[in-house]
Design an enzyme around this catalytic site. Structure first.
Site, PDB file in Angstrom:
ATOM      1  N   GLY A  29       0.847  -1.193   0.000  1.00 65.53           N
ATOM      2  CA  GLY A  29       0.000   0.000   0.000  1.00 65.53           C
ATOM      3  C   GLY A  29       0.881   1.241   0.000  1.00 65.53           C
ATOM      4  O   GLY A  29       2.061   1.181   0.364  1.00 65.53           O
ATOM      5  N   LYS A  35       0.428   0.107   6.862  1.00 61.75           N
ATOM      6  CA  LYS A  35       1.003  -1.242   6.805  1.00 61.75           C
ATOM      7  C   LYS A  35       1.574  -1.664   8.163  1.00 61.75           C
ATOM      8  O   LYS A  35       1.301  -2.756   8.660  1.00 61.75           O
ATOM      9  CB  LYS A  35       2.104  -1.312   5.721  1.00 61.75           C
ATOM     10  CG  LYS A  35       1.602  -1.018   4.318  1.00 61.75           C
ATOM     11  CD  LYS A  35       2.698  -1.051   3.282  1.00 61.75           C
ATOM     12  CE  LYS A  35       3.701   0.082   3.376  1.00 61.75           C
ATOM     13  NZ  LYS A  35       3.134   1.423   3.100  1.00 61.75           N
ATOM     14  N   THR A  36       2.347  -0.773   8.765  1.00 61.04           N
ATOM     15  CA  THR A  36       2.956  -1.109  10.050  1.00 61.04           C
ATOM     16  C   THR A  36       1.875  -1.362  11.100  1.00 61.04           C
ATOM     17  O   THR A  36       1.939  -2.334  11.855  1.00 61.04           O
ATOM     18  CB  THR A  36       3.891   0.025  10.531  1.00 61.04           C
ATOM     19  OG1 THR A  36       4.853   0.272   9.504  1.00 61.04           O
ATOM     20  CG2 THR A  36       4.628  -0.351  11.800  1.00 61.04           C
ATOM     21  N   TYR A  71      15.742  11.610  -0.454  1.00 58.77           N
ATOM     22  CA  TYR A  71      14.760  12.687  -0.584  1.00 58.77           C
ATOM     23  C   TYR A  71      15.431  14.043  -0.871  1.00 58.77           C
ATOM     24  O   TYR A  71      14.894  14.875  -1.583  1.00 58.77           O
ATOM     25  CB  TYR A  71      13.892  12.794   0.680  1.00 58.77           C
ATOM     26  CG  TYR A  71      12.706  11.846   0.644  1.00 58.77           C
ATOM     27  CD1 TYR A  71      11.730  11.962  -0.336  1.00 58.77           C
ATOM     28  CD2 TYR A  71      12.561  10.837   1.592  1.00 58.77           C
ATOM     29  CE1 TYR A  71      10.640  11.097  -0.375  1.00 58.77           C
ATOM     30  CE2 TYR A  71      11.474   9.965   1.564  1.00 58.77           C
ATOM     31  CZ  TYR A  71      10.511  10.107   0.573  1.00 58.77           C
ATOM     32  OH  TYR A  71       9.436   9.266   0.525  1.00 58.77           O
ATOM     33  N   GLN A  82      17.956   2.698  -3.443  1.00 58.35           N
ATOM     34  CA  GLN A  82      17.131   1.568  -3.886  1.00 58.35           C
ATOM     35  C   GLN A  82      17.920   0.258  -3.913  1.00 58.35           C
ATOM     36  O   GLN A  82      17.344  -0.811  -3.712  1.00 58.35           O
ATOM     37  CB  GLN A  82      16.516   1.863  -5.258  1.00 58.35           C
ATOM     38  CG  GLN A  82      15.464   2.951  -5.242  1.00 58.35           C
ATOM     39  CD  GLN A  82      14.214   2.670  -4.407  1.00 58.35           C
ATOM     40  OE1 GLN A  82      13.553   3.592  -3.945  1.00 58.35           O
ATOM     41  NE2 GLN A  82      13.873   1.405  -4.159  1.00 58.35           N
ATOM     42  N   GLU A 105       6.176  -6.485   5.866  1.00 61.93           N
ATOM     43  CA  GLU A 105       5.762  -5.168   5.371  1.00 61.93           C
ATOM     44  C   GLU A 105       6.517  -4.912   4.075  1.00 61.93           C
ATOM     45  O   GLU A 105       7.742  -4.917   4.032  1.00 61.93           O
ATOM     46  CB  GLU A 105       6.088  -4.079   6.396  1.00 61.93           C
ATOM     47  CG  GLU A 105       5.693  -2.688   5.897  1.00 61.93           C
ATOM     48  CD  GLU A 105       5.818  -1.602   6.957  1.00 61.93           C
ATOM     49  OE1 GLU A 105       6.188  -1.910   8.104  1.00 61.93           O
ATOM     50  OE2 GLU A 105       5.537  -0.438   6.618  1.00 61.93           O
TER      51      GLU A 105
END
Ligand code: TTP
Ligand code: MG
Length: 239
Positions: A29, A35-36, A71, A82, A105
């Site tokens: 998601g 999710k966590t 970021y 990545q 997750e």
């Protein structure tokens, strides 16, 4: 939530005869979809191995905050970040456990099909770098090192996750825009809902995760018959 754990245990028990590794569920998601929280609602006990996303590892790689660097300057750091995400996801997929059920997750798949794909399309990950990540990904898959049995897709609207991200104030994410979340949402949608972009590695259960977290867990329970039939399992035989 005890009942959610019970349902997953039941699914795993019924599927156990088919596979010789833990029944593996990945929770997917958009950023901030819950999710966590969803994983935390599954009680931890010896039957369930819960592997939350290693965000904290990404923030401290020998003292370097790769998430923050990515970021700040995606053109410079996306490949580095990545690549490391891919390693930590693989570690989760391969994590040994005596438990019959494993909940993870995210996965190698969303890292590749949503984040890496978007970075490449946005011109932030140069094609040669994209090719290297993709070669690793394809090889890992070909070796069957990231097999999964079920996907839980926490489906959200970008506006809702935007609000949640503003509220939780992860320092690295202060520059995340609604536009970015809309685009990432589309990658998740195409992969897991429209199913028109990439293969789905397992049957997918879609939950409306704009709702309160308790409601999401309840919806998961309500869908038990659908889940079992998706997995081609006859519930009554194992009740
Ligand atoms: P998420 O993987 O979406 O995790 P989350 O904890 O934000 O989600 P939830 O609230 O549902 O528990 O994102 C974590 C951060 O890592 C987010 O800033 C996006 C970033 N990220 C990437 O940039 N590339 C990736 O491949 C992945 C998996 C995450
Ligand atoms: Mg999380």
């Amino acid at each position: 939530m005890q009942q959610v754990k019970h349902l997953i245990t039941k699914m795993a028990g019924t599927a156990a005869q088919k596979i010789n590794r833990p029944f593996t569920v990945i929770v997917e998601g958009n950023i901030g979809s819950g999710k966590t929280t969803f994983l935390q609602q599954i009680a931890r006990n010896e039957n369930v191995c819960v592997l939350a996303e290693p965000v904290d590892n990404w923030r401290d790689v020998n003292g370097h905050n790769l998430l923050g660097l990515m970021y700040e300057d995606p053109k410079k750091w996306s490949f580095t970040f990545q690549s490391y995400v891919q390693l930590t996801m693989l570690q989760n997929h391969l994590q040994q456990t005596g438990a019959p059920i494993k909940l993870i997750e995210r996965s190698l798949y969303s890292a590749r099909y949503c984040f890496v794909e978007k970075l490449a399309k946005d011109g932030l990950l140069p094609q040669p770098s994209f090719a290297v990540i993709d070669k690793w990904f394809s090889w890992i898959k070909s070796q069957k090192l990231a097999e999964v049995d079920m996907i839980v897709y926490l489906r959200t609207s970008p506006e809702v996750v935007y609000e949640r991200i503003l509220q939780r104030k992860r320092p690295e994410e202060r520059t995340v825009s609604l536009e970015h979340l809309r685009s990432l949402n589309q990658y998740h949608e195409d992969w897991l809902f429209n199913k028109n972009k990439f293969e789905c590695p397992a049957p997918t259960l879609v939950l409306n995760a704009d709702q309160e977290r308790e409601t999401v867990a309840k919806e998961f329970l309500r869908l038990e018959p659908e889940i079992l039939s998706t997995l081609n399992i006859k519930a009554e035989a194992h009740g």
